[in-house]
Design a protein around this motif. Structure first.
Motif, PDB file in Angstrom:
ATOM      1  N   ASP A   1      20.185 123.439  32.253  1.00 47.76           N
ATOM      2  CA  ASP A   1      19.174 123.628  33.756  1.00 47.76           C
ATOM      3  C   ASP A   1      19.709 122.362  34.293  1.00 47.76           C
ATOM      4  N   GLU A   2      20.120 121.250  34.300  1.00 50.57           N
ATOM      5  CA  GLU A   2      21.494 120.406  35.433  1.00 50.57           C
ATOM      6  C   GLU A   2      22.330 121.114  35.982  1.00 50.57           C
TER       7      GLU A   2
ATOM      8  N   LEU B   1      23.973 124.538  40.715  1.00 49.19           N
ATOM      9  CA  LEU B   1      24.546 126.117  40.957  1.00 49.19           C
ATOM     10  C   LEU B   1      23.372 125.182  42.805  1.00 49.19           C
ATOM     11  N   LYS B   2      22.288 125.773  42.160  1.00 48.22           N
ATOM     12  CA  LYS B   2      20.767 125.468  43.137  1.00 48.22           C
ATOM     13  C   LYS B   2      21.519 124.744  44.362  1.00 48.22           C
ATOM     14  N   ALA B   3      21.828 123.636  44.186  1.00 48.27           N
ATOM     15  CA  ALA B   3      21.646 122.860  45.815  1.00 48.27           C
ATOM     16  C   ALA B   3      23.366 123.198  46.704  1.00 48.27           C
ATOM     17  N   TYR B   4      23.775 124.363  45.907  1.00 49.70           N
ATOM     18  CA  TYR B   4      24.362 125.599  47.395  1.00 49.70           C
ATOM     19  C   TYR B   4      24.120 126.006  48.014  1.00 49.70           C
ATOM     20  N   GLU B   5      22.979 126.633  47.580  1.00 49.66           N
ATOM     21  CA  GLU B   5      21.696 127.209  48.064  1.00 49.66           C
ATOM     22  C   GLU B   5      21.831 126.874  49.701  1.00 49.66           C
TER      23      GLU B   5
ATOM     24  N   SER C   1      20.988 132.246  41.789  1.00 49.55           N
ATOM     25  CA  SER C   1      19.694 133.042  40.937  1.00 49.55           C
ATOM     26  C   SER C   1      19.853 132.497  39.240  1.00 49.55           C
ATOM     27  N   GLU C   2      18.924 132.380  38.586  1.00 43.92           N
ATOM     28  CA  GLU C   2      18.722 131.487  37.566  1.00 43.92           C
ATOM     29  C   GLU C   2      19.633 132.442  36.534  1.00 43.92           C
ATOM     30  N   LYS C   3      20.197 131.604  35.458  1.00 44.69           N
ATOM     31  CA  LYS C   3      21.225 132.333  34.326  1.00 44.69           C
ATOM     32  C   LYS C   3      20.827 133.915  33.957  1.00 44.69           C
TER      33      LYS C   3
END
Ligand code: ZN
Length: 306
Positions: A5-6, A11-15, A122-124
């Motif tokens: 999750d971390e 990765l999400k922080a790059y959106e 995306s999610e994994k």
């Protein structure tokens, strides 16, 4: 689970981060590039010609491309994101799809600028290729101050499933099956009986292969068949080294065989080392059984080889 999750959160922080800012197109929209594009695509729409020409909308991305040298001012966020995925083992990449929206036509003389943003990660996801993350970038293309169109490009960064492939390869993989359909069923039926049937137009007598519903010479839908004598010659060939496919053992020669009856077909040359196959080499038809279900026509080299 917490660690995963971390990683997902990193990765999400790059959106929303920028992948390119206010870049300029290398050339303004221009008639020669439009003409080349239309020729390559076979697009004869009159809207793309003449004094009031517009550019084909699907050329949107072409105006943003940097040529062989690539863009030298690559933005860091996108590279960083890909590096992060590489380091975590998601080392493979495949482009999955692209979507475009068009807001205003582009015309010769328009000067192009564009920005690109990492729109989503995306999610994994687990796919046939492997497990990884879909990364979507959105490029906004402007002509002067106007937004002309949007280009979304999605890749999958993934960890390839090598282990799984190796273990399934232990059970001997079988050759791919031919795709039998209404138009070619008679050909494969013949192959099962160890006869090679060539379609022949009953309108004009032209033989044809592969099997088709109509004659390219006269348009007639009526046909019968002639049985190939089995004599032929190598018209052309390639030697496959890479990539390896299950059930094939590279290097091997794939040849275009010209049959005595005047049609050509793709097959394998057997009985001759792959590096001794030559254009013009006489060959003779054989039927080779690959497994309980699959028989294929192959061609045996007839020349003595050193
Ligand atoms: Zn015909």
């Amino acid at each position: 689970m917490a660690a995963r999750d971390e990683f997902g959160a990193r990765l999400k922080a790059y959106e929303g981060r920028s992948a390119a800012v206010a870049r300029a197109g290398r050339d303004p929209v221009n008639a020669p590039m439009i003409r080349h594009w239309c020729e390559a695509m076979g697009d004869t729409n009159p809207a793309y010609e003449g004094p009031d020409a517009i550019a084909p909308p699907t050329m949107l991305q072409a105006w943003t491309m940097a040529g062989l040298r690539g863009h030298t001012d690559r933005a860091h966020a996108y590279e960083e994101l890909l590096d992060l995925l590489d380091e975590a083992g998601y080392t493979s990449v495949v482009a999955t799809d692209c979507e475009q929206e068009y807001l205003r036509p582009l015309r010769p003389g328009d000067e192009i600028t564009f920005d690109s943003v990492i729109e989503s990660v995306s999610e994994k996801k687990t796919t046939k290729l492997g497990t990884g993350y879909f990364v979507t970038t959105r490029m906004d293309v402007r002509a002067g101050p106007d937004l002309a169109g949007t280009h979304r490009f999605r890749i999958l960064k993934y960890a390839p499933v090598r282990q799984a492939r190796r273990s399934s390869a232990r059970q001997t993989p079988s050759r791919p099956r031919p795709v039998v359909n209404r138009d070619n069923a008679g050909f494969w039926e013949g192959v099962r009986r160890h006869t090679l049937l060539i379609q022949r137009c009953t309108g004009c007598g032209t033989p044809r292969h592969p099997w088709l519903p109509g004659c390219n010479a006269c348009g007639s839908p009526d046909w019968d068949t002639v049985e190939a004598s089995g004599e032929g010659a190598v018209y052309s060939y390639v030697v496959m080294h890479h990539p390896p496919f299950p059930a094939f053992d590279p290097p091997y020669a794939v040849a275009l065989i010209e049959l005595a009856e005047g049609v050509r077909m793709i097959s394998n040359v057997v009985g001759v080392p792959y590096d001794k196959v030559r254009i013009g080499m006489p060959v003779r038809l054989e039927f080779q059984a690959y497994d309980d279900e699959l028989v294929l026509p192959v061609f045996r080299g007839r020349e003595e080889v050193a």
